[in-house]
Design a protein around this motif. Structure first.
Motif, mmCIF file in Angstrom:
data_model
loop_
_atom_site.group_PDB
_atom_site.id
_atom_site.type_symbol
_atom_site.label_atom_id
_atom_site.label_comp_id
_atom_site.label_asym_id
_atom_site.label_seq_id
_atom_site.Cartn_x
_atom_site.Cartn_y
_atom_site.Cartn_z
ATOM 1 N N GLU A 61 0.827 -1.207 0.000
ATOM 2 C CA GLU A 61 0.000 0.000 0.000
ATOM 3 C C GLU A 61 0.862 1.259 0.000
ATOM 4 O O GLU A 61 0.560 2.233 -0.694
ATOM 5 N N ALA A 157 -5.126 8.443 7.674
ATOM 6 C CA ALA A 157 -5.385 7.061 8.082
ATOM 7 C C ALA A 157 -5.725 6.198 6.877
ATOM 8 O O ALA A 157 -6.135 5.053 7.034
ATOM 9 N N LYS A 158 -5.550 6.757 5.668
ATOM 10 C CA LYS A 158 -5.882 6.036 4.443
ATOM 11 C C LYS A 158 -4.730 6.155 3.451
ATOM 12 O O LYS A 158 -4.283 7.252 3.148
ATOM 13 N N ASP A 176 4.198 4.750 12.418
ATOM 14 C CA ASP A 176 2.760 4.631 12.634
ATOM 15 C C ASP A 176 2.408 5.074 14.051
ATOM 16 O O ASP A 176 2.902 4.505 15.031
ATOM 17 N N ASN A 178 -0.247 4.576 15.476
ATOM 18 C CA ASN A 178 -1.019 3.474 16.042
ATOM 19 C C ASN A 178 -0.152 2.239 16.244
ATOM 20 O O ASN A 178 -0.671 1.125 16.357
ATOM 21 N N GLY A 183 -6.113 -0.953 14.759
ATOM 22 C CA GLY A 183 -6.644 0.186 14.019
ATOM 23 C C GLY A 183 -5.855 0.425 12.741
ATOM 24 O O GLY A 183 -4.922 -0.308 12.410
ATOM 25 N N PRO A 184 -6.197 1.465 11.992
ATOM 26 C CA PRO A 184 -5.517 1.746 10.729
ATOM 27 C C PRO A 184 -4.094 2.252 10.950
ATOM 28 O O PRO A 184 -3.743 2.672 12.061
ATOM 29 N N HIS A 185 -3.293 2.219 9.903
ATOM 30 C CA HIS A 185 -1.969 2.825 9.944
ATOM 31 C C HIS A 185 -2.145 4.339 9.826
ATOM 32 O O HIS A 185 -2.705 4.829 8.838
ATOM 33 N N ILE A 186 -1.665 5.059 10.829
ATOM 34 C CA ILE A 186 -1.832 6.518 10.829
ATOM 35 C C ILE A 186 -0.455 7.177 10.820
ATOM 36 O O ILE A 186 0.403 6.853 11.632
ATOM 37 N N GLU A 229 -7.084 6.689 16.089
ATOM 38 C CA GLU A 229 -8.303 6.187 15.445
ATOM 39 C C GLU A 229 -8.326 4.656 15.374
ATOM 40 O O GLU A 229 -7.318 4.010 15.072
ATOM 41 N N GLY A 230 -9.504 4.095 15.669
ATOM 42 C CA GLY A 230 -9.686 2.660 15.533
ATOM 43 C C GLY A 230 -9.145 1.834 16.687
ATOM 44 O O GLY A 230 -9.115 0.605 16.614
#
Length: 292
Positions: A61, A157-158, A176, A178, A183-186, A229-230
């Motif tokens: 990604e 986060a996307k 990251d 996070n 949760g998502p990779h931030i 987040e998450g």
């Protein structure tokens, strides 16, 4: 003055000899130090069509957005032969007002050396090149043609937003927020300027509505992305302010190495005491740091 124009990585002696014959210069620090595996070295060559940004890819990604934005990938795993996941370097030759040529590269292997390098005007690539593979926290450092300052900060986060951010001149902080928390990779992102009057002068963290309101009343901008987040942790938001009469911020880092916090604070760098993973007791603590 000549600047860095090409980068390469060697994974064995045969590749080292070949790069030497092509005029590349070697940075004599094994990027697999303490992890076993291949002896991995970074090489560079100077020239006219210069490199302005260097980034890291830890998964497909991350690579997708970088490639879409025109970054060139060095297809050599920096964790080759070690137990960690794949780590790749990518670089970009840009001409935006946020792109400043890179003139020097260096590598550090211990936290105690890092604050001193910041004070000498170096900028840290915020990803452990030994990621998940060994005891040493290995970082790539670069020095630019002119002094730079942080002028914009955001967080995402996307991965779908990556190519737009890179095309807009942003640099991703490859740690990251996070980390280990689910949760998502931030990731935090920043842009640079050579004009100190356009720079951010204050950077804080808010983890409650009361803190956020207080900072907003003081003129801070709230970055609209919860760094937690998450997860089960508290909401954590970065907040920043520009004040042309204050000392500008030159560099921003996210610290995950436990030894780094004390080393940075001892040398006078600002480490925000709020753990970006606050409320996630099983996750490793992560902290936001900046240097003026």
């Amino acid at each position: 003055m000549s600047f860095i124009a090409e980068l390469q990585v060697s994974l064995n002696k045969a590749e080292e000899f070949a790069l030497c014959e092509q005029g590349f210069k070697k940075i004599f620090v094994n990027l697999n130090k303490g992890a076993g595996g291949n002896f991995v070295y970074l090489w560079y060559k100077k020239g006219d069509h210069v490199i302005t940004r260097i980034q890291i890819s830890l998964n497909n990604e991350m690579s997708t957005g970088l490639s879409s934005a025109g970054f060139k990938k060095i297809d050599k795993n920096l964790n080759e032969g070690a137990c960690g996941g794949p780590v790749y370097l990518l670089y970009y030759k840009g001409s935006l007002k946020y792109d400043v040529p890179i003139k020097k590269l260096d590598v550090s292997v211990q936290a105690a050396d890092e604050p001193y390098k910041y004070k000498l005007g170096w900028e840290r690539l915020a990803c452990d090149l030994n990621c998940g593979a060994g005891e040493n926290w290995i970082y790539l450092w670069l020095k630019r043609a002119n002094p730079t300052y942080i002028c914009d900060i955001k967080a995402t986060a996307k991965f779908e937003e990556d190519d737009d951010n890179f095309n807009d001149g942003y640099i991703r902080v490859h740690e990251d927020t996070n980390r280990g928390a689910g949760g998502p990779h931030i990731f935090i992102w920043y842009r640079q300027t050579t004009d100190p009057k356009d720079a951010i002068s204050e950077l804080e963290i808010s983890s409650s509505d009361v803190e956020q309101k207080s900072l907003q009343d003081q003129g801070y901008e709230i970055v609209n992305q919860d760094l937690n987040e998450g997860t089960k942790g508290k909401e954590v938001f970065p907040c920043y302010k520009k004040d042309s009469g204050s000392t500008p911020i030159k560099a921003v880092a996210v610290l995950a190495d436990p030894a780094a916090n004390q080393a940075y604070e001892n040398d006078g760098l600002k480490v925000n005491p709020e753990n970006l993973n606050t409320g996630n007791p099983r996750a490793a603590p992560v902290y936001l740091c900046y240097h003026k």
